[in-house]
Structures are given as C-alpha cells and as structure tokens.
Design a protein around this motif. Sequence first.
Motif, PDB file in Angstrom:
ATOM      1  N   ILE A  30      -5.050   2.815  -4.949  1.00  0.00           N
ATOM      2  CA  ILE A  30      -4.880   1.737  -5.930  1.00  0.00           C
ATOM      3  C   ILE A  30      -6.242   1.285  -6.431  1.00  0.00           C
ATOM      4  O   ILE A  30      -6.460   1.121  -7.633  1.00  0.00           O
ATOM      5  CB  ILE A  30      -4.099   0.554  -5.328  1.00  0.00           C
ATOM      6  CG1 ILE A  30      -2.681   0.979  -4.956  1.00  0.00           C
ATOM      7  CG2 ILE A  30      -4.068  -0.627  -6.303  1.00  0.00           C
ATOM      8  CD1 ILE A  30      -1.936  -0.041  -4.108  1.00  0.00           C
ATOM      9  N   ALA A  31      -7.168   1.094  -5.498  1.00  0.00           N
ATOM     10  CA  ALA A  31      -8.522   0.642  -5.860  1.00  0.00           C
ATOM     11  C   ALA A  31      -9.206   1.644  -6.785  1.00  0.00           C
ATOM     12  O   ALA A  31      -9.803   1.268  -7.795  1.00  0.00           O
ATOM     13  CB  ALA A  31      -9.355   0.421  -4.600  1.00  0.00           C
ATOM     14  N   THR A  42      -6.529  -4.729  -0.770  1.00  0.00           N
ATOM     15  CA  THR A  42      -5.831  -5.061   0.478  1.00  0.00           C
ATOM     16  C   THR A  42      -5.480  -6.541   0.529  1.00  0.00           C
ATOM     17  O   THR A  42      -4.354  -6.905   0.871  1.00  0.00           O
ATOM     18  CB  THR A  42      -6.690  -4.669   1.700  1.00  0.00           C
ATOM     19  OG1 THR A  42      -6.913  -3.257   1.665  1.00  0.00           O
ATOM     20  CG2 THR A  42      -6.017  -5.041   3.000  1.00  0.00           C
ATOM     21  N   ASN A  43      -6.439  -7.391   0.181  1.00  0.00           N
ATOM     22  CA  ASN A  43      -6.185  -8.836   0.186  1.00  0.00           C
ATOM     23  C   ASN A  43      -5.123  -9.232  -0.826  1.00  0.00           C
ATOM     24  O   ASN A  43      -4.222 -10.024  -0.528  1.00  0.00           O
ATOM     25  CB  ASN A  43      -7.479  -9.607  -0.111  1.00  0.00           C
ATOM     26  CG  ASN A  43      -8.502  -9.449   0.976  1.00  0.00           C
ATOM     27  OD1 ASN A  43      -8.195  -9.106   2.112  1.00  0.00           O
ATOM     28  ND2 ASN A  43      -9.758  -9.683   0.629  1.00  0.00           N
ATOM     29  N   ARG A  44      -5.197  -8.699  -2.015  1.00  0.00           N
ATOM     30  CA  ARG A  44      -4.264  -9.075  -3.079  1.00  0.00           C
ATOM     31  C   ARG A  44      -2.866  -8.508  -2.844  1.00  0.00           C
ATOM     32  O   ARG A  44      -1.869  -9.149  -3.171  1.00  0.00           O
ATOM     33  CB  ARG A  44      -4.787  -8.647  -4.448  1.00  0.00           C
ATOM     34  CG  ARG A  44      -6.083  -9.306  -4.879  1.00  0.00           C
ATOM     35  CD  ARG A  44      -6.107 -10.812  -4.728  1.00  0.00           C
ATOM     36  NE  ARG A  44      -5.042 -11.465  -5.488  1.00  0.00           N
ATOM     37  CZ  ARG A  44      -4.780 -12.768  -5.426  1.00  0.00           C
ATOM     38  NH1 ARG A  44      -5.485 -13.561  -4.652  1.00  0.00           N
ATOM     39  NH2 ARG A  44      -3.793 -13.270  -6.141  1.00  0.00           N
ATOM     40  N   GLY A  60       0.535   1.313   5.426  1.00  0.00           N
ATOM     41  CA  GLY A  60      -0.544   1.699   4.536  1.00  0.00           C
ATOM     42  C   GLY A  60      -0.128   2.157   3.146  1.00  0.00           C
ATOM     43  O   GLY A  60      -0.984   2.537   2.353  1.00  0.00           O
ATOM     44  N   TYR A  61       1.172   2.114   2.837  1.00  0.00           N
ATOM     45  CA  TYR A  61       1.649   2.543   1.516  1.00  0.00           C
ATOM     46  C   TYR A  61       2.547   1.480   0.908  1.00  0.00           C
ATOM     47  O   TYR A  61       3.408   0.921   1.579  1.00  0.00           O
ATOM     48  CB  TYR A  61       2.411   3.870   1.613  1.00  0.00           C
ATOM     49  CG  TYR A  61       1.493   5.012   1.934  1.00  0.00           C
ATOM     50  CD1 TYR A  61       0.858   5.719   0.916  1.00  0.00           C
ATOM     51  CD2 TYR A  61       1.233   5.368   3.251  1.00  0.00           C
ATOM     52  CE1 TYR A  61      -0.013   6.754   1.206  1.00  0.00           C
ATOM     53  CE2 TYR A  61       0.362   6.407   3.548  1.00  0.00           C
ATOM     54  CZ  TYR A  61      -0.253   7.085   2.524  1.00  0.00           C
ATOM     55  OH  TYR A  61      -1.112   8.102   2.811  1.00  0.00           O
ATOM     56  N   TYR A  62       2.347   1.255  -0.392  1.00  0.00           N
ATOM     57  CA  TYR A  62       3.044   0.186  -1.098  1.00  0.00           C
ATOM     58  C   TYR A  62       3.630   0.696  -2.398  1.00  0.00           C
ATOM     59  O   TYR A  62       3.174   1.694  -2.945  1.00  0.00           O
ATOM     60  CB  TYR A  62       2.060  -0.957  -1.402  1.00  0.00           C
ATOM     61  CG  TYR A  62       1.389  -1.462  -0.167  1.00  0.00           C
ATOM     62  CD1 TYR A  62       1.965  -2.473   0.588  1.00  0.00           C
ATOM     63  CD2 TYR A  62       0.201  -0.894   0.283  1.00  0.00           C
ATOM     64  CE1 TYR A  62       1.364  -2.921   1.761  1.00  0.00           C
ATOM     65  CE2 TYR A  62      -0.405  -1.329   1.450  1.00  0.00           C
ATOM     66  CZ  TYR A  62       0.185  -2.342   2.182  1.00  0.00           C
ATOM     67  OH  TYR A  62      -0.400  -2.775   3.342  1.00  0.00           O
ATOM     68  N   GLN A  63       4.655  -0.019  -2.862  1.00  0.00           N
ATOM     69  CA  GLN A  63       5.214   0.275  -4.176  1.00  0.00           C
ATOM     70  C   GLN A  63       5.608  -1.029  -4.855  1.00  0.00           C
ATOM     71  O   GLN A  63       5.806  -2.051  -4.192  1.00  0.00           O
ATOM     72  CB  GLN A  63       6.404   1.221  -4.089  1.00  0.00           C
ATOM     73  CG  GLN A  63       7.630   0.649  -3.408  1.00  0.00           C
ATOM     74  CD  GLN A  63       8.734   1.692  -3.255  1.00  0.00           C
ATOM     75  OE1 GLN A  63       8.510   2.895  -3.385  1.00  0.00           O
ATOM     76  NE2 GLN A  63       9.928   1.224  -2.979  1.00  0.00           N
ATOM     77  N   ILE A  64       5.728  -0.979  -6.159  1.00  0.00           N
ATOM     78  CA  ILE A  64       6.120  -2.146  -6.930  1.00  0.00           C
ATOM     79  C   ILE A  64       7.618  -2.388  -6.736  1.00  0.00           C
ATOM     80  O   ILE A  64       8.390  -1.446  -6.544  1.00  0.00           O
ATOM     81  CB  ILE A  64       5.756  -1.956  -8.420  1.00  0.00           C
ATOM     82  CG1 ILE A  64       5.869  -3.267  -9.191  1.00  0.00           C
ATOM     83  CG2 ILE A  64       6.581  -0.851  -9.045  1.00  0.00           C
ATOM     84  CD1 ILE A  64       5.289  -3.216 -10.596  1.00  0.00           C
TER      85      ILE A  64
END
Length: 89
Positions: A30-31, A42-44, A60-64
């Motif tokens: 993402i970064a 990570t913070n946001r 460690g993995y994210y999605q909208i």
Amino acid sequence: MRKRADWMVKADEVILEVLEGGLMLGPTAIAKNGDLSRQHVTNRVSILMAYGFVERVEEGYYQITDRGRAWLEGEIDASELDPTGDRYE
C-alpha cells in the motif's frame, strides 16, 4: 464529493484508493503504491479499520470494505460515523 471527518488525513484517501482495485495488500505494498511510508500506512489502516473502511483478511493483509467504497463514491459522510471497536483486532 467525498465527505471527510476531522479524524481523516489525506493518506486515508490514498490508502482507500490503492485498495479500491480489489486486491488484498499489506502495508508495504500500500505504501509503495500510494507513495507513503509503511509506518504511516500501518497507523492509518488501524484507524480505517476502526471506522469500518478497511478489514483485515489475514495477518498483515487488508482490503477495502463496502463502507470504504461507499465513502470513495461520496455516499457516506465520514463525520457521522463512530468507531466500530475493531481498531485493535
């Protein structure tokens, strides 16, 4: 028109736009794609999770989320939302 809340920063919009592609991504990816620092992402992401805009799909993995997509489309006023309590899952 996107309706921001006081708790939001420009990076939140960038993070959601990167995730809008439908991929499950970690903070480093993402970064890199959003021209942000990994630590800031990570913070946001933690805050975006608390408001239901992003979800953790595995460690460690994210999605909208649908809520995140609705905000990007201007359908939700973020200033009217309360944290869901999912911030520190």
